[in-house]
Scaffold this active site. Structure first.
Site, PDB file in Angstrom:
ATOM      1  N   ARG A  13     -18.716  65.435  98.690  1.00 37.51           N
ATOM      2  CA  ARG A  13     -17.641  66.393  98.436  1.00 37.51           C
ATOM      3  C   ARG A  13     -17.429  67.176  99.723  1.00 37.51           C
ATOM      4  NH1 ARG A  13     -16.595  63.798  94.630  1.00 37.51           N
ATOM      5  NH2 ARG A  13     -16.482  64.418  92.429  1.00 37.51           N
ATOM      6  N   GLU A  28      -8.360  68.824  99.340  1.00 39.87           N
ATOM      7  CA  GLU A  28      -7.709  67.501  99.234  1.00 39.87           C
ATOM      8  C   GLU A  28      -6.478  67.616  98.336  1.00 39.87           C
ATOM      9  OE1 GLU A  28     -10.687  64.871  97.686  1.00 39.87           O
ATOM     10  OE2 GLU A  28     -12.061  65.294  99.323  1.00 39.87           O
ATOM     11  N   HIS A  43     -10.409  59.972 100.279  1.00 39.32           N
ATOM     12  CA  HIS A  43     -11.294  60.034  99.099  1.00 39.32           C
ATOM     13  C   HIS A  43     -11.140  58.771  98.243  1.00 39.32           C
ATOM     14  CE1 HIS A  43     -13.453  62.913  96.089  1.00 39.32           C
ATOM     15  NE2 HIS A  43     -13.856  61.651  95.957  1.00 39.32           N
TER      16      HIS A  43
HETATM   17  O1  LIG Z   1     -15.490  61.337  93.880  1.00 41.56           O
HETATM   18  C1  LIG Z   1     -15.596  60.501  93.033  1.00 41.56           C
HETATM   19  C2  LIG Z   1     -16.477  60.606  91.924  1.00 41.56           C
HETATM   20  O2  LIG Z   1     -17.062  61.676  91.719  1.00 41.56           O
HETATM   21  O3  LIG Z   1     -16.626  59.622  91.190  1.00 41.56           O
END
Ligand SMILES: O=CC(=O)O
Length: 313
Positions: free
Chosen positions: A232, A261, A279
């Site tokens: 993150r 984001e 991401h």
């Molecule tokens: O970021 C993606 C997830 O948490 O699966």
């Protein structure tokens, strides 16, 4: 009777169809759309299928008096206030394990792309600069170097296993030491960063890990250091990371996650020592399908009064 709410703007057509074909459902793209669902429909909602990173807290839960489960699409559930959910007797589920391989693959891909300067290399081959300026300046050997994994959970472990096959010397930090002969445990991240060239962040998100990779840890990595983050944006001091990338205090970064984001800090785009991804750690057809099935099956189990497959609380 409508009993499932699809909450979030990011469901693909297939993911939406999987849910809507089984469940009698209603949708809300944004948090504020929940209040626009008529009161009697809202009162009947027993399950939320959640996809996205918008905060899902008490204010939404309190609009859904009959809610019993929030099924998150994703392993990380830091957007959901689990304490508030538990206090209301609401179960939370996530989609662990099925995405470990893909996220680990992307971490390794970014580490290699960064050490071998592949983004700059691609531009040189693509634009004619190769003919004008010749070879790329020599880059960095990845195999055989040292790597520090911040957080040796399920995904961190997959990353470490892959990098061990690259003959890398594996160091890690974690809440506790693991049974991993030959790998070096560090109880703090600054000690870990000062021991390695590559620092790969595989922490869970949330308040507990906020800025865990601190300005001090980034400084400890040093001018040969590369940060890879697939966790993150919150887990690293992003302002300190940007300063270090701009000044050359570290060599580079491979980043799949950011603060704010998808409107990431424009300072990232001006850097040529980073590889940036939107991401997409779990973003393969195979894995997103497995995640959608798990989200669906958690809701189905809840509505049938059966044990949840992957409960969080
Ligand atoms: O970021 C993606 C997830 O948490 O699966």
């Amino acid at each position: 009777m409508t009993n499932v709410l699809l909450l979030g703007a990011g469901f693909t057509a297939d993911e939406r169809a999987r849910l809507t074909e089984t469940f009698d459902s209603v949708s809300a793209a944004q948090a504020e759309d929940v209040a626009k669902i008529d009161a009697s429909t809202r009162a009947g909602i027993k399950a939320v299928a959640f996809k996205g990173h918008m905060p899902l807290g008490a204010a939404i839960m309190d609009q859904l008096a009959g809610l019993g489960v929030i099924a998150n699409f994703g392993v990380g559930y830091d957007a959901i206030d689990v304490t508030a959910a538990s206090a209301r007797g609401i179960k939370v589920t996530n989609t662990p394990d099925v995405l470990n391989d893909d996220v680990a693959d992307l971490a390794v891909a970014m580490l290699l792309a960064q050490s071998r300067n592949m983004i700059v290399g691609d531009a040189r081959a693509r634009t004619g600069l190769w003919a004008k300026e010749g070879e790329l300046p020599l880059n960095r050997k990845a195999s055989g170097s040292s790597v520090g994994i911040v957080g040796l959970g399920r995904i961190g472990r997959e990353i470490a296993d892959r990098l061990a096959a690259f003959k890398m010397d594996i160091h890690y930090s974690s809440r506790s030491e693991k049974q991993t002969p030959g790998w070096t445990y560090h109880s703090d991240v600054v000690s870990l960063a000062s021991a390695v060239d590559f620092l790969v962040i595989a922490l869970v998100g949330g308040a507990e890990t906020e800025k865990h990779v601190s300005a001090e840890a980034i400084a400890a990595l040093g001018p040969r250091g590369v940060v890879v983050n697939i966790s993150r944006g919150t887990t690293v001091d992003e302002a300190a990371l940007l300063d270090a990338l701009e000044s050359g205090a570290i060599a580079g970064a491979g980043l799949d996650v950011f603060m704010n984001e998808p409107n990431i800090d424009p300072r990232f785009a001006a850097l040529d020592n980073v590889v940036l991804q939107p991401h997409q750690g779990s973003g393969t057809v195979e894995t997103r399908t497995a995640m959608a099935v798990l989200q669906h099956d958690n809701i189905a189990a809840f509505l049938a009064g059966q044990d949840l497959l992957t409960p969080v609380n």
